[in-house]
Design a protein around this motif. Structure first.
Motif, PDB file in Angstrom:
ATOM      1  N   SER A 165      38.420  45.752  29.490  1.00 14.63           N
ATOM      2  CA  SER A 165      38.204  46.627  28.339  1.00 14.63           C
ATOM      3  C   SER A 165      37.673  47.986  28.785  1.00 14.63           C
ATOM      4  CB  SER A 165      37.223  45.960  27.368  1.00 14.63           C
ATOM      5  OG  SER A 165      36.933  46.807  26.280  1.00 14.63           O
TER       6      SER A 165
ATOM      7  N   ASP B 150      39.974  34.497  33.649  1.00 10.13           N
ATOM      8  CA  ASP B 150      39.472  34.817  32.317  1.00 10.13           C
ATOM      9  C   ASP B 150      37.993  34.465  32.235  1.00 10.13           C
ATOM     10  OD1 ASP B 150      39.467  35.538  29.614  1.00 10.13           O
ATOM     11  OD2 ASP B 150      39.809  33.462  28.991  1.00 10.13           O
ATOM     12  N   THR B 151      37.144  35.471  32.397  1.00  9.38           N
ATOM     13  CA  THR B 151      35.699  35.295  32.283  1.00  9.38           C
ATOM     14  C   THR B 151      35.154  36.421  31.407  1.00  9.38           C
ATOM     15  OG1 THR B 151      35.196  36.675  34.205  1.00  9.38           O
ATOM     16  CG2 THR B 151      35.594  34.331  34.616  1.00  9.38           C
ATOM     17  N   ASP B 152      33.918  36.255  30.968  1.00  5.91           N
ATOM     18  CA  ASP B 152      33.292  37.334  30.199  1.00  5.91           C
ATOM     19  C   ASP B 152      33.287  38.624  31.006  1.00  5.91           C
ATOM     20  OD1 ASP B 152      32.821  35.578  28.129  1.00  5.91           O
ATOM     21  OD2 ASP B 152      30.727  35.195  28.684  1.00  5.91           O
ATOM     22  N   ARG B 153      32.987  38.511  32.301  1.00  3.12           N
ATOM     23  CA  ARG B 153      32.931  39.693  33.158  1.00  3.12           C
ATOM     24  C   ARG B 153      34.290  40.358  33.284  1.00  3.12           C
ATOM     25  NH1 ARG B 153      34.425  41.496  37.788  1.00  3.12           N
ATOM     26  NH2 ARG B 153      35.549  39.571  38.200  1.00  3.12           N
ATOM     27  N   SER B 154      35.340  39.571  33.533  1.00  2.00           N
ATOM     28  CA  SER B 154      36.661  40.173  33.729  1.00  2.00           C
ATOM     29  C   SER B 154      37.207  40.769  32.435  1.00  2.00           C
ATOM     30  CB  SER B 154      37.644  39.154  34.301  1.00  2.00           C
ATOM     31  OG  SER B 154      37.896  38.103  33.397  1.00  2.00           O
ATOM     32  N   ARG B 155      36.911  40.143  31.301  1.00  2.00           N
ATOM     33  CA  ARG B 155      37.359  40.715  30.023  1.00  2.00           C
ATOM     34  C   ARG B 155      36.648  42.026  29.746  1.00  2.00           C
ATOM     35  NH1 ARG B 155      37.028  35.278  28.484  1.00  2.00           N
ATOM     36  NH2 ARG B 155      35.035  35.626  27.434  1.00  2.00           N
ATOM     37  N   ALA B 156      35.342  42.066  30.034  1.00  2.00           N
ATOM     38  CA  ALA B 156      34.585  43.304  29.819  1.00  2.00           C
ATOM     39  C   ALA B 156      35.083  44.407  30.750  1.00  2.00           C
ATOM     40  CB  ALA B 156      33.096  43.049  30.036  1.00  2.00           C
TER      41      ALA B 156
ATOM     42  N   SER C  56      26.514  45.531  33.923  1.00  2.00           N
ATOM     43  CA  SER C  56      27.565  45.563  32.910  1.00  2.00           C
ATOM     44  C   SER C  56      28.807  46.211  33.490  1.00  2.00           C
ATOM     45  CB  SER C  56      27.103  46.332  31.669  1.00  2.00           C
ATOM     46  OG  SER C  56      26.910  47.699  31.980  1.00  2.00           O
TER      47      SER C  56
ATOM     48  N   ASN D 115      44.860  39.495  33.143  1.00  2.00           N
ATOM     49  CA  ASN D 115      44.059  38.299  32.905  1.00  2.00           C
ATOM     50  C   ASN D 115      44.920  37.085  33.263  1.00  2.00           C
ATOM     51  OD1 ASN D 115      42.872  35.958  31.555  1.00  2.00           O
ATOM     52  ND2 ASN D 115      41.516  37.431  30.544  1.00  2.00           N
TER      53      ASN D 115
ATOM     54  N   GLN E   9      44.883  34.069  30.599  1.00  2.00           N
ATOM     55  CA  GLN E   9      45.470  34.389  29.304  1.00  2.00           C
ATOM     56  C   GLN E   9      46.962  34.690  29.396  1.00  2.00           C
ATOM     57  OE1 GLN E   9      43.324  37.569  27.419  1.00  2.00           O
ATOM     58  NE2 GLN E   9      41.528  36.316  26.954  1.00  2.00           N
TER      59      GLN E   9
END
Length: 469
Positions: A69, A60-66, A237, A101, A104
């Protein structure tokens, strides 16, 4: 080897809905998307719908969540763009069927690995993800490993790849299912051997008394060694195309315990400098060539280039000092590599320099400087050992000049400060900075490199090595 799964001979235009879930991959970075998933795309286009889709698991990181999505918004497609001075070819990839994730929803991650559909668990978790002493292969116990071994939530919410894999295998054993192949794709010498040692050691520590889980894993799970190669820089990104060089290579030990794709059927790809997958009983000669000549030279370029003010690889390659230095470094390193049938080492070295100079890849030098303590053990230590063993009569043993320059540049970078005394803001080596910075300072203030060499390479014999004139 067990029977290889037979693909369905149907339409060759496939989407994720035409693919199964036979591979679960831990660590979906850009390299895995440009290499493993790209090869699976090529396989699907050759054979049609098949079971070898890829379920990805990531932290769970900002990169993996982005990224999750983005994939959900595109129907789990993304673009790999092959780039060079003369080529720009985007390719849509359909072979990632889901991204989970891990933190999560750990149950879904474990269930994916424990599923009867899963035949291979592949890994790109970097050196740090093994929690191991790369010199010995033994686990380096820390809070994450202690949690997974002994905490109440260790089995249901593991923090390490070892914890995920062992819990999934525990469930498979209980359900009467076979094991799966654990296939490391990380740039580590003997990556399969290391994965095996770590998983078995972890299982032995985590199993209940008399459970026999480690023994079952040892008898029912295989850990093939592999060598992978494709230069793939970071993207800014999640929605960006994954930019990668035309060159692709994969050599893998043919040791799969629960089937594998019929990679022998992969058709050639004239859009890329792609070598078909090489299946072999012995990966080590190819591994030595690639880790020592490509990865080791990348590190040599990174530290010398950084100290000379360069921040992009292709720009550094325009510096005649860097290019000449790398030619010497490659020649010195190549002397430690035995002949490989069908491989022209001189041509391979020339190809490497051309790949580094690719202006459309333009990899970041600070990225290549990261985790130097782990990379040195994997890429430089074997070369040093072979050079020193080849000249046992020399007293003191001598490190060849270009290799010595590379190590000296690393020691200077490991100080963590610029010539003016300002901190190097992008210096990242969590596994070694605290240990090595004071030894680097001693090397520069007192001229004593022996403690740094001994600590960095885990070999006291190197401490007495001298630099060639």
């Amino acid at each position: 080897m067990p029977a290889i799964s037979t693909p369905l001979p149907t339409d060759k235009s496939v989407t994720r809905h035409d693919l199964g879930r036979a591979i679960v991959h831990i660590g979906l970075g850009n390299f895995a998307r440009a290499h493993l998933a790209r090869y699976l795309q090529q396989y699907a286009e050759t054979v049609g719908p098949n079971e070898w889709g890829l379920v990805a698991i990531d932290r769970d990181t900002d990169r993996s969540r982005a990224l999750k999505s983005h994939l959900e918004s595109t129907g789990y497609t993304y673009v790999v763009s092959t780039e060079s001075a003369t080529v720009s070819r985007p390719k849509t990839i359909h072979t990632v069927v889901e991204l989970l994730n891990w933190n999560q929803d750990p149950e879904s991650a474990i269930a994916a690995l424990a599923s009867p559909a899963t035949r291979i668990c592949s890994l790109t978790i970097t050196e740090k993800g093994y929690y191991a002493d790369l010199a010995t292969g033994a686990l380096k116990l820390n809070n994450d490993l202690h949690h997974d071994i002994g905490a109440a939530t260790g089995r249901t919410a593991p923090r390490t790849a070892h914890g995920l894999i062992v819990e999934a295998l525990r469930r498979r054993r209980a359900a009467g299912l076979p094991g799966f192949t654990v296939m490391s794709l990380d740039n580590i010498p003997g990556n399969g051997r290391l994965a095996r040692r770590c998983v078995l050691e972890f299982a032995g520590l985590a199993e209940a008394e008399g459970e026999g889980l480690a023994e079952w894993i040892g008898a029912n799970v295989t850990f093939p060694n592999s060598m992978v190669d494709r230069i793939t820089p970071n993207t800014k990104s999640a929605g960006d195309a994954v930019v990668s060089e035309p060159f692709r290579q994969w050599v893998v030990e043919d040791a799969f315990c629960n089937g594998r794709p019929m990679w022998e059927l992969i058709a050639g790809d004239d859009t890329e400098s792609c070598e078909n997958i090489t299946l072999t009983p012995d990966v080590e000669p190819y591994e030595n060539m690639k880790l020592r000549l490509l990865n080791g030279t990348h590190s040599a370029l990174a530290y010398t280039g950084y100290l000379l003010g360069h921040r992009r690889v292709d720009k550094a390659m325009n510096d005649s000092r860097i290019r000449h230095f790398l030619e010497l470094y490659l020649a010195e390193t190549a002397r430690t590599i035995p002949p490989i049938p069908g491989v022209d080492l001189a041509a391979y070295q020339a190809q490497l320099l051309a790949r580094f100079a690719n202006p459309r890849i333009s990899d970041a030098i600070p990225r290549l400087c990261e985790d130097g303590s782990m990379k040195a053990l994997s890429f430089w230590a074997p070369v040093l050992r072979d050079h020193l063993a080849a000249s046992p009569s020399l007293r003191p043993p001598t490190i060849p000049p270009a290799i010595a320059i590379a190590i000296a540049a690393w020691i200077r970078y490991a100080l963590g400060v610029t010539e003016s005394g300002a901190p190097i803001l992008d210096y990242r080596d969590p596994g070694g900075a605290r240990r090595l910075q004071p030894l680097a300072a001693a090397a520069f203030t007192r001229g004593d490199v022996a403690p740094f060499l001994a600590e960095a390479f885990g070999a006291p014999a190197l401490a007495g090595a001298a630099v060639a004139d």
